[in-house]
Design a protein around this motif. Structure first.
Motif, PDB file in Angstrom:
ATOM      1  N   ASP A 180     -37.136 -23.776 -44.877  1.00  0.00           N
ATOM      2  CA  ASP A 180     -38.026 -23.364 -45.969  1.00  0.00           C
ATOM      3  C   ASP A 180     -38.762 -22.069 -45.616  1.00  0.00           C
ATOM      4  N   GLU A 181     -39.281 -22.016 -44.395  1.00  0.00           N
ATOM      5  CA  GLU A 181     -40.050 -20.850 -43.964  1.00  0.00           C
ATOM      6  C   GLU A 181     -39.186 -19.595 -43.942  1.00  0.00           C
ATOM      7  N   LEU A 182     -37.961 -19.725 -43.436  1.00  0.00           N
ATOM      8  CA  LEU A 182     -37.078 -18.565 -43.348  1.00  0.00           C
ATOM      9  C   LEU A 182     -36.749 -18.027 -44.731  1.00  0.00           C
ATOM     10  N   MET A 183     -36.489 -18.903 -45.690  1.00  0.00           N
ATOM     11  CA  MET A 183     -36.184 -18.471 -47.044  1.00  0.00           C
ATOM     12  C   MET A 183     -37.382 -17.762 -47.665  1.00  0.00           C
ATOM     13  N   THR A 184     -38.558 -18.324 -47.508  1.00  0.00           N
ATOM     14  CA  THR A 184     -39.770 -17.725 -48.077  1.00  0.00           C
ATOM     15  C   THR A 184     -40.035 -16.359 -47.459  1.00  0.00           C
ATOM     16  N   ARG A 185     -39.903 -16.273 -46.153  1.00  0.00           N
ATOM     17  CA  ARG A 185     -40.180 -15.003 -45.471  1.00  0.00           C
ATOM     18  C   ARG A 185     -39.154 -13.934 -45.830  1.00  0.00           C
ATOM     19  N   TRP A 186     -37.890 -14.341 -46.000  1.00  0.00           N
ATOM     20  CA  TRP A 186     -36.868 -13.355 -46.346  1.00  0.00           C
ATOM     21  C   TRP A 186     -37.118 -12.785 -47.744  1.00  0.00           C
ATOM     22  N   GLN A 187     -37.537 -13.624 -48.664  1.00  0.00           N
ATOM     23  CA  GLN A 187     -37.862 -13.140 -50.003  1.00  0.00           C
ATOM     24  C   GLN A 187     -39.040 -12.163 -49.963  1.00  0.00           C
ATOM     25  N   ALA A 188     -40.046 -12.454 -49.148  1.00  0.00           N
ATOM     26  CA  ALA A 188     -41.191 -11.549 -49.014  1.00  0.00           C
ATOM     27  C   ALA A 188     -40.802 -10.253 -48.293  1.00  0.00           C
ATOM     28  N   PHE A 189     -39.744 -10.324 -47.499  1.00  0.00           N
ATOM     29  CA  PHE A 189     -39.270  -9.186 -46.703  1.00  0.00           C
ATOM     30  C   PHE A 189     -38.492  -8.178 -47.552  1.00  0.00           C
ATOM     31  N   ARG A 190     -38.138  -8.557 -48.765  1.00  0.00           N
ATOM     32  CA  ARG A 190     -37.251  -7.759 -49.609  1.00  0.00           C
ATOM     33  C   ARG A 190     -37.679  -6.303 -49.765  1.00  0.00           C
TER      34      ARG A 190
END
Length: 344
Positions: A180-190
């Motif tokens: 969950d954390e990795l998905m959320t962080r990757w979206q914020a990293f866009r």
């Protein structure tokens, strides 16, 4: 003066247009990579959630069917990780998330030692205990050990022993949380990823490193083609479950789905269409010639007929590595990182 002005403008346009085109191509490649990795991380999030649920179901009702479902969920989640394993930059670097998903290699057998300690202790195995126990405890290899290690599964602490179920469900919940954390962080990293030119080279190097590790450490070393020349299945990943070849195939699939489109976009914009097509064809070659029977690595190394099949796979992967790491990297002016094959 007007003809001279037009001539000067034409010269400037001719000189700068390739740079503009190159910038557009690298931006498009990063967009493709970003979206591909989103897809991979979404799958990882979904499958780690299913794994945590199946672990809880099994420990509540430890029947043969729930055990089969748990083992299948572990494999699905682990293969989802293998498809995005090449991404070694960005959010997955935070808090050693990559190592938390998969502690490998494990030459000192820390996974087994940690499992023995935690299942033999009397203190409750809380989420805090899991988070403080280190990366050898926190990921897929620990769950694999609990499910598939032959020695462990003949002992008193084998599943569904209560303390082992505590460890199983705790680790599965930890993996789910990290997904969950990795998905959320990757979206914020866009925004940062898409506007930062250096991530073009970084992503190419990530694909290069994944191929180097696949060729040298996940195939050549267990096959005895490096080091002391002895075949050794126990240095391959996923050897306890016998799923080494499936993990290799998943890594190739992930590179093909999430890395190749951006790479070929960049190559084609750089007048390297022929090389782009050769790389596409070589990915297809690896996948089409992949062993139909997913035999365990120990079997592949012990039986000569199967070993020859493994040798064919190694040759296919080696040719793909040459095309990407030598020819494509040179064509795109990407310099290989100094530690490109250090660690996983």
């Amino acid at each position: 003066m007007q003809p001279i002005t037009r001539l000067l403008c034409t010269f400037i346009l001719a000189a700068t247009s390739p740079l503009v085109w190159a910038s557009d191509a690298t931006s498009q490649a990063r967009q493709q990579w970003y979206e591909g990795i989103v897809t991979g991380y979404q799958s990882l999030k979904k499958e780690t959630g299913a794994l945590a649920e199946r672990a809880r179901d099994y420990c509540r009702n430890p029947a043969p069917q729930s055990r089969e479902q748990l083992e299948a969920a572990w494999l699905d989640a682990f293969l989802a990780w293998q498809r995005v394993r090449f991404v070694d930059f960005g959010p997955v670097e935070n808090n050693n998330l990559s190592w938390q998903f998969q502690f490998w290699p494990d030459p000192k057998n820390l996974v087994a030692r940690k499992a023995a300690y935690l299942t033999g202790d009397e203190e409750p195995i809380t989420p805090q205990v899991i988070s403080q126990s280190g990366v050898a405890v926190q990921g897929f290899p620990m769950i694999e050990y609990l499910l598939f290690d032959q020695t462990f599964n003949t002992g008193d602490n084998k599943l569904p022993a209560p303390r082992t179920c505590e460890l199983l469900t705790g680790v599965a919940a930890h993996v789910e949380s990290n997904g969950d954390e990795l998905m959320t962080r990757w979206q914020a990293f866009r925004p940062h990823y898409l506007k930062t030119d250096q991530y073009f080279d970084t992503t190419v190097r990530a694909g290069m490193a994944a191929l180097e590790i696949l060729e040298e450490r996940r195939l050549a070393q267990p096959m005895g083609l490096r080091g002391n020349g002895k075949r050794n299945p126990y240095i391959a990943d996923a050897w306890r479950s016998g799923e080494t070849l499936k993990t290799i195939e998943a890594t190739v699939d992930g590179l093909n789905q999430f890395f190749l489109p951006g790479l070929t976009t960049a190559l084609e914009s750089n007048e390297e269409k022929h090389l782009a097509e050769r790389i596409r064809n070589q990915f297809n070659e690896v996948q089409q010639n992949f062993p139909g029977a997913y035999f365990p690595m120990a079997t592949a190394l012990d039986e000569e007929v199967q070993f020859r099949v493994l040798q064919g796979l190694y040759v296919d992967v080696s040719q793909l590595t040459i095309l990407v790491n030598d020819q494509a990297a040179v064509a795109l002016n990407v310099v290989r990182g100094f530690n490109s094959s250090d660690g996983d």
